[in-house]
Design a protein around this motif. Structure first.
Motif, short mmCIF file in Angstrom:
data_model
loop_
_atom_site.label_atom_id
_atom_site.label_comp_id
_atom_site.label_asym_id
_atom_site.label_seq_id
_atom_site.Cartn_x
_atom_site.Cartn_y
_atom_site.Cartn_z
N ILE A 1 0.55 -1.13 0.10
CA ILE A 1 -0.16 -0.02 0.15
C ILE A 1 1.28 1.10 -0.40
N PRO A 2 0.60 1.84 -1.22
CA PRO A 2 2.22 3.15 -0.99
C PRO A 2 1.37 4.48 -0.40
N ASN B 1 0.78 10.77 2.11
CA ASN B 1 1.17 12.01 3.34
C ASN B 1 -0.42 11.39 4.21
N GLY B 2 -1.08 10.55 4.00
CA GLY B 2 -2.59 9.64 4.76
C GLY B 2 -3.61 10.68 4.62
N HIS C 1 -8.90 4.70 1.87
CA HIS C 1 -7.88 4.93 0.63
C HIS C 1 -7.07 3.79 1.17
N LEU C 2 -6.01 3.59 2.95
CA LEU C 2 -5.10 3.45 3.47
C LEU C 2 -5.37 2.34 3.99
N LEU D 1 6.29 7.34 0.95
CA LEU D 1 6.98 7.79 0.83
C LEU D 1 7.62 9.45 0.57
N PRO E 1 7.62 11.79 -5.52
CA PRO E 1 6.33 11.19 -5.33
C PRO E 1 6.27 12.32 -3.61
N ALA F 1 -0.83 17.75 0.83
CA ALA F 1 -1.16 16.46 0.37
C ALA F 1 0.82 15.93 -0.42
N THR G 1 -5.07 9.82 -6.31
CA THR G 1 -6.47 10.29 -6.28
C THR G 1 -7.15 11.53 -7.09
N GLY H 1 -3.30 3.62 -6.67
CA GLY H 1 -1.95 2.94 -5.70
C GLY H 1 -2.23 1.87 -5.97
N PHE I 1 -10.96 22.24 9.26
CA PHE I 1 -10.37 21.22 11.01
C PHE I 1 -11.23 22.79 11.90
N HIS J 1 -16.36 24.30 -4.22
CA HIS J 1 -15.81 24.41 -5.48
C HIS J 1 -16.23 24.45 -6.45
N ASN K 1 -2.94 -1.51 -3.24
CA ASN K 1 -3.92 -1.62 -2.61
C ASN K 1 -5.00 -2.61 -2.04
C1 LIG Z 1 -8.89 18.99 5.77
C2 LIG Z 1 -9.18 18.43 4.12
C3 LIG Z 1 -9.15 18.73 2.91
C4 LIG Z 1 -8.91 18.15 1.95
N1 LIG Z 1 -9.40 18.86 0.56
C5 LIG Z 1 -9.35 18.16 -0.32
C6 LIG Z 1 -9.69 18.89 -1.46
O1 LIG Z 1 -9.68 20.58 -1.66
N2 LIG Z 1 -8.90 18.55 -2.96
C7 LIG Z 1 -9.07 17.03 -2.71
O2 LIG Z 1 -8.81 16.63 -3.97
N3 LIG Z 1 -8.93 16.30 -2.11
C8 LIG Z 1 -8.74 17.35 -0.84
N4 LIG Z 1 -8.39 16.04 0.13
C9 LIG Z 1 -8.42 15.03 0.16
C10 LIG Z 1 -6.98 14.94 0.15
O3 LIG Z 1 -5.75 15.79 0.50
C11 LIG Z 1 -6.26 14.11 -1.55
O4 LIG Z 1 -7.12 13.34 -1.32
C12 LIG Z 1 -4.50 14.08 -1.50
O5 LIG Z 1 -4.49 14.00 -2.67
C13 LIG Z 1 -4.33 12.69 -0.78
O6 LIG Z 1 -2.64 13.12 -0.99
P1 LIG Z 1 -1.92 11.82 0.40
O7 LIG Z 1 -0.24 12.82 0.39
O8 LIG Z 1 -2.36 12.23 1.76
O9 LIG Z 1 -2.19 10.27 -0.66
P2 LIG Z 1 -2.52 9.29 0.65
O10 LIG Z 1 -4.20 9.58 1.79
O11 LIG Z 1 -1.32 9.55 1.65
O12 LIG Z 1 -3.41 8.35 -0.71
C14 LIG Z 1 -4.16 8.44 -0.85
C15 LIG Z 1 -4.11 7.35 -1.82
O13 LIG Z 1 -2.63 7.43 -3.01
C16 LIG Z 1 -2.48 6.47 -3.09
N5 LIG Z 1 -0.68 7.07 -3.11
C17 LIG Z 1 -0.49 7.74 -1.78
N6 LIG Z 1 1.34 7.90 -2.77
C18 LIG Z 1 1.32 7.39 -4.10
C19 LIG Z 1 2.48 7.02 -4.40
N7 LIG Z 1 3.44 7.84 -4.72
N8 LIG Z 1 2.02 6.08 -5.51
C20 LIG Z 1 0.93 4.99 -6.49
N9 LIG Z 1 -0.46 5.30 -5.39
C21 LIG Z 1 -0.14 6.10 -4.17
C22 LIG Z 1 -2.55 5.69 -1.43
O14 LIG Z 1 -2.15 4.18 -1.72
C23 LIG Z 1 -4.09 5.81 -1.46
O15 LIG Z 1 -4.44 4.97 -1.93
C24 LIG Z 1 -8.51 17.20 1.34
C25 LIG Z 1 -8.49 16.67 2.92
C26 LIG Z 1 -8.29 16.97 4.39
C27 LIG Z 1 -7.97 15.86 5.35
#
Ligand SMILES: Cc1cc2nc3c(=O)[nH]c(=O)nc-3n(C[C@H](O)[C@H](O)[C@H](O)COP(=O)(O)OP(=O)(O)OC[C@H]3O[C@@H](n4cnc5c(N)ncnc54)[C@H](O)[C@@H]3O)c2cc1C
Length: 471
Positions: free
Chosen positions: A79-80, A83-84, A90-91, A102, A122, A148, A156, A210, A335, A381, A462
């Protein structure tokens, strides 16, 4: 916590030999500590964490290849982890496995200012990337509320407040490098701005969550910093009037950079959290980018649209510090909303509809939410037809979770009925699997499944996300 993630899953064995092999390769960069696993087996969804068996902190593509190859040898999922910050489960390691963190792969590999492109690892976050670009006069516009990682945003197909002008990750990823389920490395795309060379594999990975491979390099489009920027905020007597002002603005083709809707309850939360005194009414936040004259012209047109829709107190923020105060408050809205109900968790939903149906969709949704016992602030948005509802639940009360699920179901059904989508930007994860079937239909799901089966025949990447493995 009381919310087991859907669907039911079976953990696969995690052989001791695999752990020894990982330890001999990665030493202290492998962790089986409960706290580290717990942090990697959860996201920002309300679901109970499901822990991976181990976490490996990768530093380069070869590290990722080594983990993937070992996991393939022992039939263990991968599972990649970016930033969670994802929101739909998803995770969660529904079948156990190894989480590949990563975050240490966060270098800028090359900036090609003349071509307006950058290639990154990444794990770099969107804010880190813009910090690295600061002296180039360029920027990367996609800005989900959380900081993120670019890998997570690619996986995503994320967007944010700037998408109305600059597009989403779909439009802004030019190419990538990924480690496939068998450990081979694939490179897709080029640095050219367009190509008609064969199947578009870049876009196959953008939004794959992922499930097809681990993305280890990404080439992105950049944009020149606008010469002039100004922001404004305007309150409206109703959600409908606010949304109508946006629809008319988009329909006459004003190239607005950002237009965000925040309802009265979310404004209350923002005021408390960010120490502001905004009027507690449905509100639009605007931002304009361009030349000084262009920005002025856009802003005047939008002010006119707002006035025609009963907007009150159109206020300018031209100084950079005022603009950032406003937009930081908007970015912290999630938040801030959580603080409306101490100890709560948010069940979020993020539908997107054609702009012509947005007012109708928001107004019907507002009626539903008003009749519910849960506090449910709305932000969106709206320039893209995309809005989010945060249903604030007490995690100890299953009846509140059930109510949030009922509302979510109605909101998504309404969006689908209006030719929209069950998720504009957050993705499917675990939570929207059934909705995707309704939206895409069985033939499209079978096609996605055929791609997954071809690229990952043992369901290691994943597993359990986006759609079910078996028909
Ligand atoms: C306060 C808040 C506000 C938000 N606002 C928005 C918004 O405005 N727009 C929006 O689109 N989203 C928003 N989100 C959701 C989130 O930030 C996004 O989905 C973001 O793209 C996830 O990135 P992450 O690095 O945290 O990925 P993670 O949560 O770590 O992972 C997300 C998914 O991507 C996969 N993944 C991660 N890295 C890789 C990699 N290198 N290769 C393959 N797969 C990978 C993981 O396995 C998982 O399935 C918000 C979330 C929060 C908490």
């Amino acid at each position: 916590m009381n919310h087991p993630a859907p669907p039911a899953s079976v953990r696969r064995p995690f052989p001791a030999e695999l752990l020894s092999a990982l330890k001999s390769l990665f030493g202290e960069r492998v962790s089986i500590a409960e706290a580290v696993r717990a942090n990697h087996g959860r996201d920002e969804s309300p679901f109970d964490p499901q822990l991976p068996d181990a976490v490996v902190f990768a530093r380069n593509t070869e590290d990722v290849q080594a983990v993937v190859r070992l996991c393939a040898q022992y039939d263990v999922p991968v599972i990649p982890y970016g930033n969670g910050s994802s929101l739909e489960g998803h995770l969660l390691a529904v079948q156990g496995g190894v989480s590949i963190d990563l975050s240490e792969m966060n270098r800028v590999l090359s900036i090609n200012a003349e071509d307006l492109t950058v290639t990154v690892e990444p794990g770099i976050s969107r804010k880190q990337l813009n910090e690295a670009l600061r002296d180039t006069g360029l920027f990367f516009p996609i800005d989900p509320g959380a900081d993120a990682s670019i890998g997570g945003m690619t996986a995503t197909r994320a967007s944010g407040t700037n998408a109305v002008r600059y597009g989403t990750m779909r439009e802004n990823v030019l190419g990538l490098c990924a480690v496939l389920a068998d450990g081979r490395v694939i490179r897709t795309g080029t640095r050219a701005r367009k190509s008609s060379a064969g199947y578009d594999l870049t876009r196959l990975f953008v939004g794959s969550e992922g499930t097809l491979g681990v993305i280890t390099e990404i080439t992105l489009r950049l944009y020149p910093q606008p010469e002039a920027v100004s922001a404004a905020i305007c309150a409206f007597p109703s959600m409908e009037s606010a949304v109508r002002a946006v629809i008319e603005t988009i329909q006459i083709g004003v190239p607005i950079a950002r237009v965000e809707f925040v309802d009265a309850l979310a404004i209350r939360a923002i005021n408390r959290h960010s120490n502001l005194t905004l009027r507690e009414a449905p509100t639009l936040f605007f931002e304009f980018h361009g030349t000084a004259a262009g920005v002025q012209e856009q802003a005047e047109l939008v002010q006119e649209m707002a006035a025609q829709n009963a907007g009150e107190g159109f206020e300018w923020a031209t100084r950079p510090e005022d603009r950032s105060r406003l937009w930081n408050a908007r970015h912290n809205a999630y938040f801030a909303m959580l603080q409306l109900k101490p100890g709560c968790r948010a069940v979020t939903t993020d539908v997107c509809v054609p702009i012509s149906r947005l007012a109708e969709c928001v107004v019907e949704t507002e009626k539903d939410l008003k009749a519910s016992s849960l506090p449910c602030p709305i932000v969106g948005h709206v320039g893209d037809g995309n809005f989010h509802v945060a249903m604030l639940i007490d995690p100890q009360r299953p009846e509140e979770f059930a109510e949030a699920e009922r509302l979510n179901h109605r909101i998504v059904q309404r969006a689908l009925r209006m030719a929209g989508t069950c998720t504009g930007e957050h993705g499917v994860g675990l939570h929207k699997i059934d909705f995707l079937v309704e939206e895409a239909g069985p033939v499209a799901i079978d096609t996605m499944r055929a791609i997954k089966h071809a690229l990952d025949p043992r369901n290691l990447m994943n597993p359990g996300k986006i759609f079910s493995w078996a028909a």
